[in-house]
Write a protein that holds these residues in place. Structure first.
Motif, PDB file in Angstrom:
ATOM      1  N   VAL A  21       0.870  -1.173   0.000  1.00 33.99           N
ATOM      2  CA  VAL A  21       0.000   0.000   0.000  1.00 33.99           C
ATOM      3  C   VAL A  21       0.910   1.226   0.000  1.00 33.99           C
ATOM      4  CG1 VAL A  21      -1.889   1.187   1.184  1.00 33.99           C
ATOM      5  CG2 VAL A  21      -1.583  -1.290   1.504  1.00 33.99           C
ATOM      6  N   ASP A  22       0.721   2.138  -0.937  1.00 31.04           N
ATOM      7  CA  ASP A  22       1.497   3.378  -0.934  1.00 31.04           C
ATOM      8  C   ASP A  22       0.686   4.415  -0.166  1.00 31.04           C
ATOM      9  OD1 ASP A  22       3.252   1.949  -2.457  1.00 31.04           O
ATOM     10  OD2 ASP A  22       3.044   3.159  -4.273  1.00 31.04           O
ATOM     11  N   VAL A  23       1.127   4.697   1.072  1.00 29.38           N
ATOM     12  CA  VAL A  23       0.309   5.503   1.979  1.00 29.38           C
ATOM     13  C   VAL A  23       0.545   6.995   1.752  1.00 29.38           C
ATOM     14  CG1 VAL A  23      -0.334   5.941   4.365  1.00 29.38           C
ATOM     15  CG2 VAL A  23       0.321   3.622   3.652  1.00 29.38           C
ATOM     16  N   GLU A  24      -0.421   7.587   1.062  1.00 25.98           N
ATOM     17  CA  GLU A  24      -0.424   9.020   0.770  1.00 25.98           C
ATOM     18  C   GLU A  24      -1.883   9.420   0.682  1.00 25.98           C
ATOM     19  OE1 GLU A  24       1.685   7.901  -2.649  1.00 25.98           O
ATOM     20  OE2 GLU A  24       0.072   8.361  -4.044  1.00 25.98           O
ATOM     21  N   ASP A  25      -2.164  10.736   0.775  1.00 24.18           N
ATOM     22  CA  ASP A  25      -3.568  11.153   0.714  1.00 24.18           C
ATOM     23  C   ASP A  25      -3.951  11.548  -0.710  1.00 24.18           C
ATOM     24  OD1 ASP A  25      -6.144  11.616   1.744  1.00 24.18           O
ATOM     25  OD2 ASP A  25      -5.300  12.340   3.624  1.00 24.18           O
ATOM     26  N   SER A  94       9.427   2.960   3.530  1.00 26.57           N
ATOM     27  CA  SER A  94       9.437   4.387   3.192  1.00 26.57           C
ATOM     28  C   SER A  94       8.944   4.661   1.775  1.00 26.57           C
ATOM     29  CB  SER A  94      10.868   4.915   3.331  1.00 26.57           C
ATOM     30  OG  SER A  94      10.957   6.243   2.852  1.00 26.57           O
ATOM     31  N   HIS A  95       8.191   5.772   1.666  1.00 25.92           N
ATOM     32  CA  HIS A  95       7.756   6.254   0.346  1.00 25.92           C
ATOM     33  C   HIS A  95       8.311   7.668   0.122  1.00 25.92           C
ATOM     34  CE1 HIS A  95       5.390   5.991  -3.250  1.00 25.92           C
ATOM     35  NE2 HIS A  95       4.377   6.739  -2.866  1.00 25.92           N
ATOM     36  N   GLY A  96       9.415   7.981   0.887  1.00 21.84           N
ATOM     37  CA  GLY A  96       9.996   9.324   0.786  1.00 21.84           C
ATOM     38  C   GLY A  96       9.258  10.314   1.668  1.00 21.84           C
ATOM     39  N   ASP A  98       7.724  13.752   0.909  1.00 23.72           N
ATOM     40  CA  ASP A  98       6.471  14.409   0.482  1.00 23.72           C
ATOM     41  C   ASP A  98       6.144  14.153  -0.991  1.00 23.72           C
ATOM     42  OD1 ASP A  98       8.338  15.953  -0.762  1.00 23.72           O
ATOM     43  OD2 ASP A  98       7.661  17.872   0.063  1.00 23.72           O
ATOM     44  N   HIS A  99       6.511  12.977  -1.454  1.00 18.87           N
ATOM     45  CA  HIS A  99       6.149  12.521  -2.798  1.00 18.87           C
ATOM     46  C   HIS A  99       6.858  13.269  -3.922  1.00 18.87           C
ATOM     47  CE1 HIS A  99       3.537  10.164  -5.556  1.00 18.87           C
ATOM     48  NE2 HIS A  99       3.475   9.370  -4.500  1.00 18.87           N
ATOM     49  N   ALA A 100       7.995  13.869  -3.631  1.00 19.63           N
ATOM     50  CA  ALA A 100       8.794  14.452  -4.717  1.00 19.63           C
ATOM     51  C   ALA A 100       9.426  13.304  -5.493  1.00 19.63           C
ATOM     52  CB  ALA A 100       9.876  15.351  -4.140  1.00 19.63           C
ATOM     53  N   ALA A 134      10.014   4.468  -4.460  1.00 22.69           N
ATOM     54  CA  ALA A 134      10.054   5.822  -4.981  1.00 22.69           C
ATOM     55  C   ALA A 134       8.651   6.297  -5.366  1.00 22.69           C
ATOM     56  CB  ALA A 134      10.959   5.885  -6.203  1.00 22.69           C
ATOM     57  N   PRO A 135       8.328   7.565  -5.066  1.00 22.97           N
ATOM     58  CA  PRO A 135       7.053   8.127  -5.519  1.00 22.97           C
ATOM     59  C   PRO A 135       6.930   7.976  -7.038  1.00 22.97           C
ATOM     60  CG  PRO A 135       8.132   9.626  -3.985  1.00 22.97           C
ATOM     61  CD  PRO A 135       9.111   8.528  -4.284  1.00 22.97           C
ATOM     62  N   SER A 136       5.770   7.520  -7.487  1.00 20.69           N
ATOM     63  CA  SER A 136       5.498   7.343  -8.921  1.00 20.69           C
ATOM     64  C   SER A 136       6.577   6.525  -9.641  1.00 20.69           C
ATOM     65  CB  SER A 136       5.335   8.706  -9.626  1.00 20.69           C
ATOM     66  OG  SER A 136       4.398   9.507  -8.945  1.00 20.69           O
ATOM     67  N   PHE A 137       7.129   5.540  -8.956  1.00 16.44           N
ATOM     68  CA  PHE A 137       8.165   4.660  -9.549  1.00 16.44           C
ATOM     69  C   PHE A 137       9.214   5.482 -10.305  1.00 16.44           C
ATOM     70  CE2 PHE A 137       4.322   2.054  -9.102  1.00 16.44           C
ATOM     71  CZ  PHE A 137       4.828   1.065  -8.288  1.00 16.44           C
ATOM     72  N   PHE A 237      -1.480  -0.574  -4.220  1.00 18.53           N
ATOM     73  CA  PHE A 237      -2.630   0.329  -4.381  1.00 18.53           C
ATOM     74  C   PHE A 237      -2.499   1.447  -3.347  1.00 18.53           C
ATOM     75  CE2 PHE A 237      -5.461  -0.763  -0.770  1.00 18.53           C
ATOM     76  CZ  PHE A 237      -4.871  -1.938  -0.329  1.00 18.53           C
ATOM     77  N   HIS A 238      -3.423   2.390  -3.392  1.00 21.33           N
ATOM     78  CA  HIS A 238      -3.367   3.568  -2.510  1.00 21.33           C
ATOM     79  C   HIS A 238      -4.625   3.656  -1.653  1.00 21.33           C
ATOM     80  CE1 HIS A 238      -1.220   4.547  -6.280  1.00 21.33           C
ATOM     81  NE2 HIS A 238      -0.322   5.071  -5.478  1.00 21.33           N
ATOM     82  N   PRO A 239      -4.514   4.218  -0.447  1.00 23.01           N
ATOM     83  CA  PRO A 239      -5.707   4.384   0.387  1.00 23.01           C
ATOM     84  C   PRO A 239      -6.831   5.168  -0.311  1.00 23.01           C
ATOM     85  CG  PRO A 239      -3.736   4.732   1.705  1.00 23.01           C
ATOM     86  CD  PRO A 239      -3.276   4.583   0.273  1.00 23.01           C
TER      87      PRO A 239
END
Ligand SMILES: [Zn+2]
Length: 300
Positions: A21-25, A94-96, A98-100, A134-137, A237-239
């Protein structure tokens, strides 16, 4: 595929696949990057907590564990949620911060970004973080230093590459399955699952592929990977994908809106089916079994 144990991965005829799960809003996704400014994030309606609660229930009902690749920005604001996820036996990775995207950062800023995120993730859960997505692969041919930085910081695995061509991401020349990106380092990269159709590769491990196409297409792709390729699938997937009631900014480009909002209402049911039809585990478990597989291919 035979039953029994092969490289520790096959048990009762079912291979262990990576569930993530990629945890971001909803406002942190790449598709809205141009219309929602990072400095406005704090004033927006956060829905990640309630969505993660639903995911925890869905996983618990199916008896599966997975990996939650979480933004440092989220972990700092929702420490109790992070502890609930970790306490339920899932891996926090970790997904970094702030998604940069990695290719926007450069080596120094990337090193700082992942160190900052990891510190918060480890502080709130008390558990060591060994995985990164990494954000957005966004680790690709433009970022040859990214895996080096991950290895320097002691990460065990990365799942940051989409070995495809896509309008937002992709590293077409990368291997489809786990590889060692750095000569002499133990770090392994486990790319997101791809499917090959008529000699073309497409990302088939989640995202729009799973949400927009019929469930049977994803089932076919995962079976192909497990049975024909004899490798684990990596699904994400994402929340926000299970949340039809999220705010919908009208200013976003039409293509982004179509991709973001279609089938949110059927997503939970599809996921519930997916987690029951295959065998799933945490990404660190998949990383361990993939690392034990010899020989793993070297750099792309
Ligand atoms: Zn993301």
């Amino acid at each position: 595929m035979s039953s029994g144990v092969l490289n520790g991965q096959v048990l009762n005829g079912q291979m262990l696949n990576g569930l993530s799960v990629d945890v971001e809003d909803w406002f942190q996704v790449g598709a809205f990057e141009t219309v929602i400014d990072r400095k406005d994030w704090d004033g927006l309606d956060c829905r990640v907590e309630r969505n993660c609660e639903q995911i925890l229930s869905l996983f618990e009902e199916a008896g599966v564990k997975g990996t939650f690749f979480t933004l440092g920005w989220i972990a700092e604001r929702y420490p109790a949620m992070m502890r609930r996820i970790a306490g339920a036996g899932h891996e926090i990775a970790s997904h970094g911060w702030d998604h940069a995207r990695v290719f926007m950062l450069g080596r120094e800023a990337f090193a700082a970004d992942i160190a900052r995120a990891r510190k918060v993730l480890e502080d709130v859960t008390g558990q060591r973080v060994t995985g990164y997505r990494a954000p957005s692969f966004s680790i690709d041919a433009r970022t040859p230093w990214a895996h080096e930085v991950l290895a320097e910081q002691g990460y065990v695995y990365s799942s940051s590459v989409a070995p495809v061509v896509h309008d937002h991401y992709g590293w077409r020349e990368a291997p489809r399955f786990a590889f060692r990106p750095i000569e002499g380092a133990d770090l392994i990269e486990i790319p997101v699952t791809t499917a090959e159709v008529a000699r073309r590769r497409m990302a088939a491990g989640g995202g729009g592929f799973f949400r927009l196409l019929p469930y049977a297409v994803s089932r076919w792709a995962i079976r192909q990977v497990n049975e024909r390729d004899d490798r684990p699938a990596v699904f994400y997937f994402h929340p926000w994908e299970i949340d039809p009631d999220q705010p919908r900014p009208a200013v976003a480009p039409l293509k982004s809106r179509l991709r973001h909002y279609t089938n949110l209402d059927v997503m939970a049911a599809k996921l519930s089916r997916l987690v029951r039809e295959f065998r799933w585990g945490r990404m660190d478990e998949v990383a361990a079994t993939e690392a034990a597989r010899a020989p793993l291919s070297r750099a792309a």
